[in-house]
Design a protein around this motif. Sequence first.
Motif, PDB file in Angstrom:
ATOM      1  N   SER A  68       0.849  -1.199   0.000  1.00  0.00           N
ATOM      2  CA  SER A  68       0.000   0.000   0.000  1.00  0.00           C
ATOM      3  C   SER A  68       0.881   1.244   0.000  1.00  0.00           C
ATOM      4  CB  SER A  68      -0.969   0.002   1.184  1.00  0.00           C
ATOM      5  OG  SER A  68      -0.331   0.344   2.398  1.00  0.00           O
ATOM      6  N   ILE A  91      -5.510   3.212  -0.124  1.00  0.00           N
ATOM      7  CA  ILE A  91      -6.363   3.160   1.068  1.00  0.00           C
ATOM      8  C   ILE A  91      -6.987   1.772   1.218  1.00  0.00           C
ATOM      9  CG2 ILE A  91      -8.508   4.048   2.084  1.00  0.00           C
ATOM     10  CD1 ILE A  91      -7.670   6.805   0.859  1.00  0.00           C
ATOM     11  N   GLY A  92      -7.425   1.200   0.108  1.00  0.00           N
ATOM     12  CA  GLY A  92      -8.014  -0.140   0.152  1.00  0.00           C
ATOM     13  C   GLY A  92      -7.024  -1.195   0.614  1.00  0.00           C
ATOM     14  N   PHE A  94      -4.224  -0.731   2.315  1.00  0.00           N
ATOM     15  CA  PHE A  94      -3.864  -0.474   3.707  1.00  0.00           C
ATOM     16  C   PHE A  94      -4.958  -0.966   4.643  1.00  0.00           C
ATOM     17  CE2 PHE A  94      -3.632   1.840   7.645  1.00  0.00           C
ATOM     18  CZ  PHE A  94      -2.289   1.753   7.959  1.00  0.00           C
ATOM     19  N   SER A  95      -6.196  -0.665   4.311  1.00  0.00           N
ATOM     20  CA  SER A  95      -7.330  -1.076   5.160  1.00  0.00           C
ATOM     21  C   SER A  95      -7.412  -2.593   5.272  1.00  0.00           C
ATOM     22  CB  SER A  95      -8.635  -0.514   4.608  1.00  0.00           C
ATOM     23  OG  SER A  95      -8.603   0.893   4.620  1.00  0.00           O
ATOM     24  N   LEU A  96      -7.270  -3.284   4.140  1.00  0.00           N
ATOM     25  CA  LEU A  96      -7.309  -4.748   4.171  1.00  0.00           C
ATOM     26  C   LEU A  96      -6.167  -5.306   5.016  1.00  0.00           C
ATOM     27  CD1 LEU A  96      -8.159  -5.412   0.423  1.00  0.00           C
ATOM     28  CD2 LEU A  96      -9.610  -6.009   2.387  1.00  0.00           C
ATOM     29  N   PHE A  98      -4.450  -3.783   7.439  1.00  0.00           N
ATOM     30  CA  PHE A  98      -4.583  -3.425   8.848  1.00  0.00           C
ATOM     31  C   PHE A  98      -5.669  -4.254   9.535  1.00  0.00           C
ATOM     32  CE2 PHE A  98      -6.226  -0.937  12.394  1.00  0.00           C
ATOM     33  CZ  PHE A  98      -5.061  -0.765  13.120  1.00  0.00           C
ATOM     34  N   VAL A  99      -6.808  -4.411   8.883  1.00  0.00           N
ATOM     35  CA  VAL A  99      -7.888  -5.206   9.490  1.00  0.00           C
ATOM     36  C   VAL A  99      -7.470  -6.669   9.593  1.00  0.00           C
ATOM     37  CG1 VAL A  99     -10.289  -5.971   9.241  1.00  0.00           C
ATOM     38  CG2 VAL A  99      -9.701  -3.578   8.818  1.00  0.00           C
TER      39      VAL A  99
END
Length: 163
Positions: A68, A91-92, A94-96, A98-99
């Motif tokens: 990311s 952003i997508g 990173f979000s995936l 991190f979650v």
Amino acid sequence: MHDRPDGRTLRVTEPRAVPWLSVVFGYGPMLPFVVGAVTAWVRPGDPLGEAALLLTILWGCAILLFLSGVRRGLSFRTEGGPTLTQMATMIGLFSLGFVALALATLDAAVAALVLLLVGFGAIAVLDPIAARRGEAPLFFARLRPVQIPIALLSLAALLALRL
């Protein structure tokens, strides 16, 4: 006083061939996926197999978060400035990542693996497109379709083991 320009014009020449450093740093980080998946399959249910599963998930999160950042870094050199696609992809991813990392720490391996599969699948599809659009190096169109399936197959093997 010296006049300082308000901007800069860059002329970039890049190869279509994958540079040797990108071979090393592209395929090298895929090896822990394979080692982790094989270890988890050879030692299912015992502490070594469980550790291999968790460490492979954590490695996948680290690599996805790194990628990311690569996407964001590439946007700094995109002609005309960052694109909406680059920012949304960053952003997508990173979000995936991190979650998935949070889920891995909560002992939710299946959910973390699914998110990692989505993230790496997106990279396999989107990076060659970005390369053709000038939003990523040209060699990504050759590297990613061979590199990323290594992670995808390993993660899918781990998911199959958990289901």
